[in-house]
Design an enzyme around this catalytic site. Structure first.
Site, mmCIF file in Angstrom:
data_model
loop_
_atom_site.group_PDB
_atom_site.id
_atom_site.type_symbol
_atom_site.label_atom_id
_atom_site.label_comp_id
_atom_site.label_asym_id
_atom_site.label_seq_id
_atom_site.Cartn_x
_atom_site.Cartn_y
_atom_site.Cartn_z
ATOM 1 N N GLU A 35 -30.627 -17.042 -13.500
ATOM 2 C CA GLU A 35 -30.540 -17.986 -12.456
ATOM 3 C C GLU A 35 -29.527 -17.106 -11.572
ATOM 4 O O GLU A 35 -28.260 -17.113 -12.178
ATOM 5 C CB GLU A 35 -30.474 -19.222 -12.642
ATOM 6 C CG GLU A 35 -30.366 -20.175 -11.398
ATOM 7 C CD GLU A 35 -29.883 -21.806 -11.558
ATOM 8 O OE1 GLU A 35 -29.876 -22.114 -13.061
ATOM 9 O OE2 GLU A 35 -30.114 -22.402 -10.688
ATOM 10 N N ARG A 260 -27.983 -18.350 -29.029
ATOM 11 C CA ARG A 260 -27.399 -17.881 -27.910
ATOM 12 C C ARG A 260 -26.067 -17.121 -28.401
ATOM 13 O O ARG A 260 -25.636 -17.544 -29.735
ATOM 14 C CB ARG A 260 -26.974 -18.841 -26.787
ATOM 15 C CG ARG A 260 -26.260 -19.832 -27.366
ATOM 16 C CD ARG A 260 -26.363 -21.089 -26.202
ATOM 17 N NE ARG A 260 -25.571 -20.529 -25.005
ATOM 18 C CZ ARG A 260 -26.182 -20.611 -23.674
ATOM 19 N NH1 ARG A 260 -27.430 -21.084 -23.794
ATOM 20 N NH2 ARG A 260 -25.559 -20.096 -22.892
ATOM 21 N N LYS A 270 -21.688 -20.266 -17.378
ATOM 22 C CA LYS A 270 -21.476 -19.761 -15.609
ATOM 23 C C LYS A 270 -20.794 -20.804 -15.265
ATOM 24 O O LYS A 270 -19.848 -20.526 -14.549
ATOM 25 C CB LYS A 270 -22.786 -19.469 -15.146
ATOM 26 C CG LYS A 270 -23.383 -18.016 -15.498
ATOM 27 C CD LYS A 270 -24.602 -17.777 -14.752
ATOM 28 C CE LYS A 270 -25.600 -18.435 -15.286
ATOM 29 N NZ LYS A 270 -27.245 -18.247 -14.607
HETATM 30 P P1 ATP Z 1 -25.238 -20.302 -18.789
HETATM 31 O O1 ATP Z 1 -25.059 -21.330 -19.678
HETATM 32 O O2 ATP Z 1 -24.168 -19.296 -18.829
HETATM 33 O O3 ATP Z 1 -25.213 -20.765 -17.442
HETATM 34 P P2 ATP Z 1 -28.011 -19.939 -18.552
HETATM 35 O O4 ATP Z 1 -28.676 -20.053 -19.525
HETATM 36 O O5 ATP Z 1 -28.029 -20.929 -17.740
HETATM 37 O O6 ATP Z 1 -26.558 -19.421 -18.929
HETATM 38 P P3 ATP Z 1 -29.606 -18.051 -17.045
HETATM 39 O O7 ATP Z 1 -29.308 -17.404 -15.720
HETATM 40 O O8 ATP Z 1 -30.489 -19.034 -17.197
HETATM 41 O O9 ATP Z 1 -28.231 -18.544 -17.579
HETATM 42 O O10 ATP Z 1 -29.874 -17.132 -18.288
HETATM 43 C C1 ATP Z 1 -30.791 -16.059 -18.146
HETATM 44 C C2 ATP Z 1 -31.332 -15.645 -19.650
HETATM 45 O O11 ATP Z 1 -30.272 -15.209 -20.506
HETATM 46 C C3 ATP Z 1 -31.833 -16.963 -20.261
HETATM 47 O O12 ATP Z 1 -32.908 -16.368 -20.780
HETATM 48 C C4 ATP Z 1 -30.919 -17.352 -21.332
HETATM 49 O O13 ATP Z 1 -31.644 -18.068 -22.327
HETATM 50 C C5 ATP Z 1 -30.020 -15.957 -21.436
HETATM 51 N N1 ATP Z 1 -28.768 -16.520 -21.908
HETATM 52 C C6 ATP Z 1 -28.007 -17.145 -21.356
HETATM 53 N N2 ATP Z 1 -26.786 -17.245 -22.044
HETATM 54 C C7 ATP Z 1 -26.938 -16.509 -23.182
HETATM 55 C C8 ATP Z 1 -26.052 -16.562 -24.244
HETATM 56 N N3 ATP Z 1 -24.978 -16.839 -24.641
HETATM 57 N N4 ATP Z 1 -26.545 -15.538 -25.322
HETATM 58 C C9 ATP Z 1 -27.911 -15.165 -25.276
HETATM 59 N N5 ATP Z 1 -28.696 -15.542 -24.089
HETATM 60 C C10 ATP Z 1 -28.119 -16.023 -23.054
HETATM 61 MG MG MG Z 2 -30.225 -21.797 -16.800
#
Ligand code: ATP
Ligand code: MG
Length: 565
Positions: A35, A260, A270
């Site tokens: 995102e 994760r 983020k």
């Molecule tokens: P954040 O919690 O940092 O906002 P998010 O999952 O909301 O992370 P996205 O931009 O939706 O952020 O993530 C894109 C991809 O990266 C998704 O498939 C998510 O599952 C993966 N991802 C995000 N954080 C991690 C992590 N700590 N370890 C592994 N994969 C991750």
């Molecule tokens: Mg997300």
């Protein structure tokens, strides 16, 4: 990018099983779906390496899809940073750059189809009422009074929602599933909300926006994704993911969840990282203390080190915290192979070689990289006045300190043996300001013809030739291993490390670094790996970031309090 065989893990086993069974015609098609509401961090790198890695390993494809269905928080600047970071990590999505916001029309058509199938309805409850009527794990949900509207009425209302006839938040489109379902997400999940908001790509074209659950699976389906890999918190969403695709009867990717990445002494969210940026705890998303890809890059990390780390930590089904030193070891090992060695003194102490002629300078040959014979040698100037590291001298040394001390002889790297004859102090403060030493001309190059041994070799620079530079040393961003472990009621930022940045000015480095380019990496002998800061260097100013220290036996002795054993 040359790809060595990835480590085995359960997702590879699933993919290989699917290929064997000729599921999806044997195709492997993954996606990385960020995102664009912030910069990527090392956790995202794990997901990128996994998704692009699987595609490369099984001759498949991996899409880059921006999951941009939340207008309030998304920006073009984030899109650009995400693309730059993925490219820098060494992955290529070719022409497969997609945006969920480009699918809004298609998603709308799917919703109309779901309504026609009697599987979705327009609900007039407010967000609070919806959540209140959803029930709990121990209490069944209550059906919405609008649940049994006719298909015609639903189609009419949904169309008018899109046309902007109703105020924000006044109606939603909900899936008609089961208000008694044990999984709360299955209790008539919300698919669309009314929200008048400017979207960074679609402008004001839409006033209804799909929820994650509605947008994600259908976007995967549109792209023909075979394996939709996500993190564990989406495991509970899987029944909904499956249900929606089954009702629509469209291509059905398989959702697979993995743990994760959590890294010690930092946060990988983020939202939290954005707060640190906005409130000025760090200088920006690319502050070298940040666990972002851009921060790690500015700190001097290599893409290879990050990829090695992602492979080493593996892919599992259980959440755990990975220790930061593992990441540091990856970059140390990579830079050890390729970073040129130079000499730089962080906290200079003046040394005068009293028996060395005042007007003389000689060039001494130094090895650029002992790990790489092809890296060659360079000349380093030596003269009467030098700087050594302040911590390499002790007036009253404990038993295990073998470096310079009054009356003691040590080797200057690539140069001579020197002996400390006199210590000059500031009469006011008592601080040591200069050492007066003699050198032995017969030890040129670093060995004594009479077989005399010394116990330490120090780095140094020639005072007249050295370049003044700024050096930034970094500690961990948070003091606790589990950064999230705060006292009850305390702010999540209460573990921030107040000493995470130390700025040293007046450092001195050898003149060969005069034209070092932004981002250039090197090892300052004995002091660690450094890189030229790309943001703050320039116009004659050189700023170095310490990427990581070297393994330091003396520091370990001090930490253990064994200096005098
Ligand atoms: P954040 O919690 O940092 O906002 P998010 O999952 O909301 O992370 P996205 O931009 O939706 O952020 O993530 C894109 C991809 O990266 C998704 O498939 C998510 O599952 C993966 N991802 C995000 N954080 C991690 C992590 N700590 N370890 C592994 N994969 C991750
Ligand atoms: Mg997300």
């Amino acid at each position: 990018m040359s790809q060595t065989e990835l480590k085995r893990h359960f997702i590879r086993d699933i993919v290989e099983g699917d290929i064997r069974d000729n599921k999806n015609g044997g195709r492997v098609h993954t996606r990385f779906p960020p995102e664009p509401n912030g910069f990527l961090h090392i956790g995202h790198a794990k997901s990128i390496c996994l998704n692009f890695g699987l595609a490369a390993q099984y001759r498949g494809l991996c899409n880059l899809r921006f999951d941009d269905t939340n207008p309030e928080t998304e920006e073009v600047a984030y899109v650009e940073s995400i693309k730059e970071d993925i490219r820098w990590l060494g992955f290529d999505w070719e022409d497969r750059e997609f945006y969920a916001s480009d699918y809004f029309e298609k998603l709308y058509e799917f919703a109309v189809d779901l309504i026609k199938k009697g599987k979705a309805y327009v609900c007039d409850l407010s967000a609070e009422e919806v959540s209140e009527q959803r029930g709990t794990l121990t209490q069944l949900g209550r059906e919405s009074p609008y649940r049994n509207r006719s298909v015609e009425e639903n189609l009419d209302l949904f169309g008018r929602m899109r046309e902007g006839e109703f105020p924000d938040g006044s109606r939603t489109l909900r899936a008609k599933i089961d208000m008694a379902h044990p999984n709360l997400l299955m209790r008539d999940a919300v698919l669309y909300r009314i929200r008048r908001s400017h979207h960074y790509r679609r402008g004001e074209a839409w006033c209804i926006y799909p929820t994650y659950d509605w947008a994600h699976g259908q976007s995967d389906s549109i792209e023909g994704i075979t394996h939709s890999i996500c993190t564990l918190e989406f495991e509970v969403h899987r029944p909904l993911y499956d249900w929606l695709l089954d009702q629509l009867g469209i291509h059905h990717p398989q959702q697979i969840e993995f743990a994760r990445l959590s890294l010690s002494h930092t946060v990988l969210s983020k939202r939290k990282l954005l707060e640190l940026v906005k409130e000025g705890y760090v200088s920006g998303w690319d502050d070298p203390r940040m666990p972002t890809i851009s921060g790690l890059r500015r700190r001097g990390y290599t893409p290879e080190a990050i990829r090695t780390f992602c492979d080493l930590i593996g892919i599992a089904k259980a959440n755990s915290i990975v220790d930061l030193p593992l990441l540091e070891d990856c970059v140390r090992e990579d830079l050890n192979k390729r970073a040129p060695r130079v000499m730089g003194v962080l906290r200079p102490l003046r040394v005068v070689i009293v028996n060395y002629p005042e007007d003389r300078t000689e060039e001494l040959e130094a090895i650029n990289n002992p790990e790489d014979a092809g890296a060659g040698t360079r000349d380093v100037p030596f003269s009467r006045v030098l700087y050594i590291e302040r911590e390499d001298f002790m007036e009253d040394p404990p038993k295990k300190f073998f470096r310079l001390a009054p009356g003691r002889e040590v080797r200057l790297r690539y140069a001579y043996f020197i002996k400390c004859e006199e210590v000059v102090k500031d009469p006011g403060s008592g601080e040591v300001v200069e050492l007066r030493c003699t050198y032995d001309p017969a030890t040129r190059g670093g060995d004594s013809p009479d077989g005399r041994k010394v116990k330490a070799t120090l780095h140094w620079v020639s005072a007249a030739h050295a370049l003044p530079v700024e050096v930034r040393l970094y500690g961990t961003l948070f003091t606790k291993r589990d950064a999230g472990e705060v006292e009850e009621g305390a702010d999540w930022k209460s573990n921030l490390n107040p000493k995470s940045l130390e700025v040293l000015t007046g450092c001195r480095v050898e003149p060969s670094l005069k034209d070092a380019a932004p981002g250039a990496r090197c090892q300052f002998e004995r002091m660690g790996y450094f890189c030229v800061d790309g943001r703050d260097s320039g116009r004659g100013k050189l700023v170095f970031n310490r990427t990581v220290t070297l393994r330091d036996p003396w520091a370990n002795i001090k930490r253990a309090g064994r200096e005098n054993e």
